[in-house]
Design a protein around this motif. Structure first.
Motif, mmCIF file in Angstrom:
data_model
loop_
_atom_site.group_PDB
_atom_site.id
_atom_site.type_symbol
_atom_site.label_atom_id
_atom_site.label_comp_id
_atom_site.label_asym_id
_atom_site.label_seq_id
_atom_site.Cartn_x
_atom_site.Cartn_y
_atom_site.Cartn_z
ATOM 1 N N THR A 152 0.862 -1.172 0.000
ATOM 2 C CA THR A 152 0.000 0.000 0.000
ATOM 3 C C THR A 152 0.901 1.225 0.000
ATOM 4 O OG1 THR A 152 -1.766 -1.107 1.219
ATOM 5 C CG2 THR A 152 -1.782 1.295 1.220
ATOM 6 N N ARG A 153 0.819 1.983 -1.079
ATOM 7 C CA ARG A 153 1.651 3.180 -1.225
ATOM 8 C C ARG A 153 0.792 4.418 -1.003
ATOM 9 N NH1 ARG A 153 5.542 4.625 -6.299
ATOM 10 N NH2 ARG A 153 6.038 6.791 -5.744
ATOM 11 N N PHE A 154 1.331 5.389 -0.257
ATOM 12 C CA PHE A 154 0.595 6.628 -0.073
ATOM 13 C C PHE A 154 1.551 7.760 0.266
ATOM 14 C CE2 PHE A 154 0.925 4.870 4.163
ATOM 15 C CZ PHE A 154 1.132 5.969 4.985
ATOM 16 N N ASP A 155 1.041 8.977 0.079
ATOM 17 C CA ASP A 155 1.786 10.185 0.407
ATOM 18 C C ASP A 155 0.949 10.978 1.403
ATOM 19 O OD1 ASP A 155 3.386 12.406 0.525
ATOM 20 O OD2 ASP A 155 3.167 12.974 -1.576
ATOM 21 N N SER A 170 -7.035 3.266 -4.125
ATOM 22 C CA SER A 170 -6.975 1.922 -4.714
ATOM 23 C C SER A 170 -6.679 0.809 -3.718
ATOM 24 C CB SER A 170 -5.894 1.880 -5.806
ATOM 25 O OG SER A 170 -4.620 2.196 -5.264
ATOM 26 N N ARG A 171 -6.357 1.137 -2.466
ATOM 27 C CA ARG A 171 -5.959 0.115 -1.503
ATOM 28 C C ARG A 171 -6.560 0.411 -0.135
ATOM 29 N NH1 ARG A 171 -4.122 -1.675 -5.574
ATOM 30 N NH2 ARG A 171 -2.048 -2.544 -5.999
ATOM 31 N N THR A 172 -6.743 -0.660 0.655
ATOM 32 C CA THR A 172 -7.066 -0.543 2.074
ATOM 33 C C THR A 172 -6.091 -1.416 2.850
ATOM 34 O OG1 THR A 172 -9.425 -0.138 1.697
ATOM 35 C CG2 THR A 172 -8.787 -0.935 3.874
ATOM 36 N N ASP A 201 -1.592 13.731 0.498
ATOM 37 C CA ASP A 201 -2.927 13.453 -0.036
ATOM 38 C C ASP A 201 -3.980 13.317 1.063
ATOM 39 O OD1 ASP A 201 -1.944 13.434 -2.635
ATOM 40 O OD2 ASP A 201 -1.426 11.306 -2.528
ATOM 41 N N GLY A 215 -8.360 11.726 -0.916
ATOM 42 C CA GLY A 215 -8.182 10.342 -1.347
ATOM 43 C C GLY A 215 -7.484 9.476 -0.325
ATOM 44 N N LEU A 216 -6.893 10.086 0.695
ATOM 45 C CA LEU A 216 -6.228 9.329 1.741
ATOM 46 C C LEU A 216 -6.996 9.524 3.043
ATOM 47 C CD1 LEU A 216 -3.792 7.673 2.839
ATOM 48 C CD2 LEU A 216 -2.637 9.864 3.240
ATOM 49 N N ARG A 260 -6.806 4.047 4.084
ATOM 50 C CA ARG A 260 -7.349 3.831 2.743
ATOM 51 C C ARG A 260 -6.783 4.845 1.765
ATOM 52 N NH1 ARG A 260 -13.154 2.672 4.854
ATOM 53 N NH2 ARG A 260 -13.196 0.385 4.788
ATOM 54 N N THR A 261 -6.406 4.356 0.591
ATOM 55 C CA THR A 261 -6.062 5.191 -0.559
ATOM 56 C C THR A 261 -7.150 4.941 -1.609
ATOM 57 O OG1 THR A 261 -4.790 3.561 -1.832
ATOM 58 C CG2 THR A 261 -3.649 4.648 -0.003
#
Length: 329
Positions: A35-38, A73-75, A41, A45-46, A70-71
């Motif tokens: 799970t990639r996130f910044d 596209s992913r949880t 965001d 979306g995050l 949650r992003t």
């Protein structure tokens, strides 16, 4: 037979991070969930939901934290996080808010998101940001290198122009370095600081404004960049003829080399001292083949070196993160 291990690796970084892309590609190749996130965001979306204590929450038995991140596209279930790869995150700027609200919101994100991640007790961080911050101080690095018996060029940190002049007068061939890379813009142009020769006549009273790092110049024939990833050590000799090889990448040539066992072990000891599992070391090679300490970058760039040399650096990071455990070294 047990099913596949669905515990995710969290990759925390900005969108344009080619180095992280390389590691994620390897994680995907070996079937490890990511799970990639910044953090930038957050609210766009995050989302984060974290639960602590009480009855009826969704924490597993023995877990202190429940909930999910949650992003689009992913949880990722927080209690199932396998490892955290803390690369180059950005934090939201909240440009649409006034100054006080912007400062307040930024603090809530840092303490809410980062604090929750710290609370997970994830078995592996590469690297934990608090450890990285502590290790990023050049003075602490220099002292650690001296204690570990590495060759450290005579170095002075001072804001006293008289002390600086005396040091340069004693040693002659001295360079100046910044103590910390810091974004700096002049007339709309981003500036970069390099290691530069410095003479007594270059000094004036503005030295008093902040500490400066002065160091005796190593009579080097080449540079070494050493990447340590868990128990793996990758050493690359960089030939350039430049005082600071970062000035001109087109002038560089690369050769994969082996380190003496004693040096590799000492660099591993340096990482252990700072509580890190990975780091990039810069050393200067003299004509006798001796390596002189320059610095440690706890979160250095290495992607271009993997491309230039073919070394499996991304695979080493992926294997370490997928293991979800601190390596034995």
């Amino acid at each position: 037979m047990s099913g596949p291990d669905e515990r995710p690796v969290l990759v925390v970084t900005e969108a344009a991070d080619v180095t992280a892309d390389m590691v994620i590609a390897e994680l995907n190749r070996i079937g490890c969930p990511v799970t990639r996130f910044d953090p930038a965001d957050f609210g766009n979306g995050l989302t984060l939901t974290a639960r602590f204590g009480g009855n009826g929450n969704d924490t597993a038995p023995g877990a202190a934290v429940g909930g999910h991140l949650r992003t689009p596209s992913r949880t990722a279930e927080l209690q199932a996080v396998r490892a955290v790869y803390w690369r180059r995150p950005r934090w939201p700027g909240f440009a649409h808010l006034d100054e006080d609200d912007r400062r307040f919101a930024a603090a809530q994100v840092r303490h809410g998101l980062a604090g929750t991640l710290y609370a997970l007790n994830a078995p592996l961080w590469v690297n934990h940001p608090l450890r990285t911050e502590a290790a990023d101080h050049k003075a602490a690095q220099l002292a650690a290198a001296v204690r570990l018996g590495l060759r450290v060029p005579p170095t002075l940190i001072t804001n006293d122009p008289g002390e600086a002049a005396e040091f340069i007068g004693e040693h002659g061939d001295v360079i100046h370095k910044t103590l910390r890379w810091t974004p700096y813009v002049r007339d709309g142009v981003s500036m970069t600081s390099w290691a530069e020769p410095v003479a007594v006549e270059d000094l004036d009273d503005t030295v008093r404004a902040a500490p400066h790092l002065f160091q005796v110049r190593v009579d080097k024939v080449a540079d070494l960049r050493v990447l340590v990833v868990g128990a793996r050590v990758f050493a690359v000799r960089i030939d350039s003829g430049l005082l600071d090889w970062r000035r001109d990448y087109s002038a560089l040539s690369y050769r994969v080399v082996d380190l003496p066992d004693g040096l590799a072990d000492t660099l591993q000891s340096c990482l252990r001292h700072f509580g890190l599992v990975s780091g990039s070391f810069d050393l200067a090679l003299d004509a006798n083949g001796d390596a002189h300490w320059l610095e440690l970058n706890p979160n250095g760039q290495w992607g271009w070196l993997a491309t230039e040399t073919g070394l499996p650096m991304a695979a080493a990071f992926a294997a370490l993160l997928a293991s979800g455990s601190t390596p034995r070294r």
